[in-house]
Write an enzyme that holds these catalytic residues in place. Structure first.
Site, PDB file in Angstrom:
ATOM      1  N   TRP A   1      -2.982  -2.501  -1.702  1.00 43.38           N
ATOM      2  CA  TRP A   1      -2.807  -3.941  -1.866  1.00 43.38           C
ATOM      3  C   TRP A   1      -3.751  -4.553  -0.851  1.00 43.38           C
ATOM      4  CZ3 TRP A   1      -1.355  -8.224   1.033  1.00 43.38           C
ATOM      5  CH2 TRP A   1      -1.034  -9.375   0.296  1.00 43.38           C
TER       6      TRP A   1
ATOM      7  N   ARG B   1       3.872  -0.386  -4.742  1.00 42.80           N
ATOM      8  CA  ARG B   1       3.585  -0.937  -3.415  1.00 42.80           C
ATOM      9  C   ARG B   1       2.211  -1.595  -3.339  1.00 42.80           C
ATOM     10  NH1 ARG B   1       7.260   1.548   0.286  1.00 42.80           N
ATOM     11  NH2 ARG B   1       6.073   0.569   1.918  1.00 42.80           N
TER      12      ARG B   1
ATOM     13  N   GLU C   1      15.963 -19.086  -7.831  1.00 43.59           N
ATOM     14  CA  GLU C   1      15.693 -17.677  -8.141  1.00 43.59           C
ATOM     15  C   GLU C   1      15.180 -17.527  -9.577  1.00 43.59           C
ATOM     16  OE1 GLU C   1      15.184 -15.104  -6.615  1.00 43.59           O
ATOM     17  OE2 GLU C   1      15.560 -13.449  -7.972  1.00 43.59           O
TER      18      GLU C   1
ATOM     19  N   HIS D   1      15.034 -38.093  -8.352  1.00 42.05           N
ATOM     20  CA  HIS D   1      14.255 -38.549  -7.197  1.00 42.05           C
ATOM     21  C   HIS D   1      12.792 -38.110  -7.292  1.00 42.05           C
ATOM     22  CE1 HIS D   1      17.867 -40.022  -5.289  1.00 42.05           C
ATOM     23  NE2 HIS D   1      18.447 -38.864  -5.554  1.00 42.05           N
TER      24      HIS D   1
ATOM     25  N   GLU E   1       6.681 -15.306 -11.044  1.00 41.55           N
ATOM     26  CA  GLU E   1       6.020 -14.098 -10.549  1.00 41.55           C
ATOM     27  C   GLU E   1       5.657 -13.113 -11.646  1.00 41.55           C
ATOM     28  OE1 GLU E   1       8.238 -12.035  -7.494  1.00 41.55           O
ATOM     29  OE2 GLU E   1      10.109 -12.342  -8.530  1.00 41.55           O
TER      30      GLU E   1
ATOM     31  N   LYS F   1      11.562 -15.892 -10.545  1.00 39.76           N
ATOM     32  CA  LYS F   1      11.406 -14.747 -11.452  1.00 39.76           C
ATOM     33  C   LYS F   1      10.367 -15.071 -12.522  1.00 39.76           C
ATOM     34  CE  LYS F   1      12.676 -12.139  -9.715  1.00 39.76           C
ATOM     35  NZ  LYS F   1      13.367 -12.191  -8.469  1.00 39.76           N
TER      36      LYS F   1
ATOM     37  N   ASN G   1      -2.029   1.789   5.819  1.00 36.17           N
ATOM     38  CA  ASN G   1      -1.257   0.654   5.338  1.00 36.17           C
ATOM     39  C   ASN G   1      -1.014  -0.237   6.540  1.00 36.17           C
ATOM     40  OD1 ASN G   1       0.598  -1.100   4.208  1.00 36.17           O
ATOM     41  ND2 ASN G   1       2.271   0.390   4.155  1.00 36.17           N
ATOM     42  N   GLY G   2      -1.324  -1.532   6.421  1.00 37.94           N
ATOM     43  CA  GLY G   2      -1.123  -2.446   7.546  1.00 37.94           C
ATOM     44  C   GLY G   2      -2.390  -3.221   7.839  1.00 37.94           C
TER      45      GLY G   2
ATOM     46  N   LYS H   1       5.458  -4.650  -3.959  1.00 41.22           N
ATOM     47  CA  LYS H   1       6.800  -4.504  -3.417  1.00 41.22           C
ATOM     48  C   LYS H   1       6.687  -4.265  -1.913  1.00 41.22           C
ATOM     49  CE  LYS H   1      11.081  -3.926  -5.050  1.00 41.22           C
ATOM     50  NZ  LYS H   1      11.647  -5.078  -5.755  1.00 41.22           N
TER      51      LYS H   1
ATOM     52  N   CYS I   1       0.849  -1.184   0.000  1.00 41.89           N
ATOM     53  CA  CYS I   1       0.000   0.000   0.000  1.00 41.89           C
ATOM     54  C   CYS I   1       0.894   1.247   0.000  1.00 41.89           C
ATOM     55  CB  CYS I   1      -0.946   0.097   1.179  1.00 41.89           C
ATOM     56  SG  CYS I   1      -2.136  -1.229   1.264  1.00 41.89           S
TER      57      CYS I   1
END
Ligand code: F6R
Length: 611
Positions: A74, A27, A484, A507, A491, A488, A100-101, A606, A2
């Site tokens: 968000w 954000r 990684e 395996h 996402e 990438k 925000n939170g 983010k 947010c």
């Protein structure tokens, strides 16, 4: 998560707030909204979707007034629709708030308010808090007192900004767990979740601490104080980055710009620190913990997501160079499993944003148990940077693309230097130190050689853009790179991708391999190269399609792989730094080809400031 902006000053607030929201959109981008205090009314425009939708349909920048707040969301509580979008108002529409939170006890407070006859329009915890502040204002007749009183009852996290028609010359902000920065201009104030929304107005800022609030007035005066009403004296600081660091600079996406910035950001990570002739490194931020590092029995690295992948590379580096046992923990798991830690332990927290809630909770747990906590953080002045005992900044500059790229390679830059620093104090020979330092110094030039191959990587990406699954395999230092690379891809392109240690393939994952399964191997020349070559053969024998990241001039790999992306040779421990760059580009071009919004992937944001 947010983005919050608030403005009080002589200028029209709405255009400043909308521009700030655009800067903060990385954000969160589920919905956006603005509230302007216009004469004796609050004028609100808010809408589901991105700030561009809000501008197009609501044109909030046209609302007149010199005090206002804005938010890009968000979603936590409630769907990302118009009603749940911020700002929210109290019962009689005289107080507005952005938040925000997460207010964890909002249901308890809501019940109290419902019993008192209040009703609610949205499903959000934010509306509950502002209605509560409104109720208290009616009793107390003072906005700041009402905010403080309400916040005393709140459990959870918040970064809030409150404005009201009752006090049109005042703006109030408070934080616990969610970052807030107060920008101080000429008789004007801009409050935001981060400095990127402030820099075009002023470079003078105060980073609010947890449980702190700022009360700013139209006459230019302001106070910072605890929520308990004790005055605090925060130093005014200068924003360290330049405006062009948060602009696209001619690139189509921030992510691409940030991938291309890596030779420079990497160099910034060792500039003034590395001493190649001595095979050592100077890390001023660690001098206070140097003795502890010399004698520590183990190191625990904690982080989330991409930063956790960097931590895995850190484990290999530290165990090899410093011969010290290392454990790498997901911060979200670490905190809740009552970890065994004592005062001899060193805990390293790695974080780009310095605000990730899980990582923050993990370091608080570690500190409570007496460990020494070191931060490796990018954002200067962030909460993790402040709460750790010592630290090393990444110096990667602002990272706006939601998918982390340059911060990852900068984390590897800092971790390599850290391992070298601890290694040298624990017996790593100078000659070996020199080799590592020289190899690190040569990385930026080698990065350029990889970036020059972007067109070839794009061609490979186009050939696989319709794949539905990908497997990424690597061994040793390159195993975290496989993780990684897969992260990438998933996402930003929404293709399912898994990373595995290459030898684990047989395996289980080998069952997935057929002609439709692209397999990305990181197969650089090191001591387990021959084994990885065998793993490639196993995939080819089952008709899997192999994209290999291999060293320049490797004929063996060229003979067995369907595609080869060549990277220069380096010290084996530094391979992850180079190998991750083609994987960033591969994911980027696949996502672009699939028409995905690379800088704002769905459901992500983010800086994850909620648990
Ligand atoms: C992935 C990504 C996330 C972050 C994670 C931790 O591209 O960006 O996985 O790495 O949320 O964030 P920081 O490093 O800010 O603590």
């Amino acid at each position: 998560m947010c983005g919050i902006v608030g403005y009080l000053g002589p200028q029209q607030a709405a255009p400043i707030i909308v521009n700030g929201l655009k800067r903060l959109e990385y954000r969160g981008y589920d919905s956006a909204g603005v509230c302007i205090v216009a004469e004796d009314t609050l004028r609100i425009g808010k809408q589901a979707g991105k700030v561009a939708n809000l501008e197009r349909d609501v044109n909030p920048a046209a609302i007149p007034g010199t005090l206002g707040i804005g938010h890009t969301r968000w979603a936590t509580h409630g769907l990302p629709n118009d009603v749940n979008a911020h700002p929210h108002t109290n019962a009689d529409g005289t107080i507005a708030m952005v938040h925000n939170g997460i207010i964890e006890n909002y249901l308890t407070i809501k019940k109290k308010l419902l019993n008192a006859g209040y009703t609610f329009r949205s499903e959000t915890d934010t509306e509950v808090l502002v209605v509560f502040i409104g109720m208290l204002y009616q009793q107390l007749g003072d906005l700041e007192l009402a905010v403080r009183t309400a916040l005393h009852e709140v459990e959870g996290t918040f970064g809030i900004v409150v404005v009201s028609t009752h006090e049109p010359d005042t703006m109030i902000a408070a934080r616990r767990g969610s970052p807030l920065v107060l920008g101080i201009g000429q008789q004007e104030f801009i409050i935001a979740s981060d400095a990127s929304a402030i820099i075009s107005h002023t470079r003078q800022v105060i980073y609010l601490h947890d449980n702190e609030m700022a009360v700013v007035h139209r006459n230019g005066s302001f106070t910072t104080k605890t929520i308990g009403n004790e005055k605090t004296h925060n130093a005014i600081q200068e924003i360290e980055f330049e405006l062009d660091a948060i602009e696209k600079g001619g690139f189509e996406h921030f992510m691409l710009k940030e991938i291309y910035e890596q030779p420079n950001t990497f160099r910034d990570g060792f500039r003034g620190r590395l001493q190649p002739s001595e095979g050592n490194v100077r890390l001023g931020g660690l001098s206070s913990v140097a003795d502890k590092l010399r004698t520590a029995k183990r190191i625990i690295i904690t982080a989330c997501g991409t930063s956790w992948h960097a931590g895995l590379v850190g484990e290999y580096l530290l165990e090899q160079f410093a011969r010290i046992p290392v454990e790498v923990e997901y911060a979200s798991e670490f905190r809740y499993r009552n970890p065994i830690i004592d005062a001899d332990d060193i805990v390293i927290a790695i974080s780009q944003s310095g605000e990730t809630a899980d990582t923050l909770a993990a370091i608080r747990e570690a500190k409570m148990k007496g460990a020494t906590v070191i931060g490796m953080v990018n954002v200067v002045g962030s909460t993790i940077a402040r709460e750790t005992d010592a630290g090393v900044y990444l110096h990667a500059g602002p990272e706006i693309g939601v998918a982390s790229t340059k911060a990852f390679t900068s984390q590897l830059c800092v971790l390599t230097q850290f391992a070298l620093y601890v290694g040298r104090m624990r017996g790593l020979p100078a000659a070996e130190g020199r080799q590592i330092a020289e190899a690190l110094e040569a990385i930026p030039d080698r990065m350029h050689r990889i970036l020059e191959q972007a067109d070839g990587i794009r061609e490979i990406a186009l050939a696989y853009a319709n794949a539905t699954n990908f497997l990424y395999l690597g061994r040793g230092y390159n195993f975290p790179v496989a993780l990684e690379g897969a992260l990438k891809l998933k996402e930003i392109s929404y293709i399912h991708a898994e990373g595995y240690p290459a030898a684990e393939m047989k395996h289980g994952p080998i069952a997935l391999i057929d002609a439709n399964m692209p397999v990305v191997f990181i197969a650089t020349r090191d001591e387990i190269y021959d084994k990885v070559l065998s793993n490639i053969e196993e995939v080819r024998a089952r008709n899997g399609r192999v994209i290999a990241i291999a060293n320049e001039g490797d004929e063996h790999i060229a003979a067995v792989a369907n595609h080869v992306i060549a990277i220069p040779e380096t010290h084996p421990a530094l391979t992850p730094i180079l190998a991750s760059i083609p994987l960033q580009l591969l994911a980027y071009y696949i996502a672009v080809e699939r028409g995905c919004n690379v800088d704002m992937p769905r459901n992500l944001a983010k800086s994850v400031t909620v648990e």
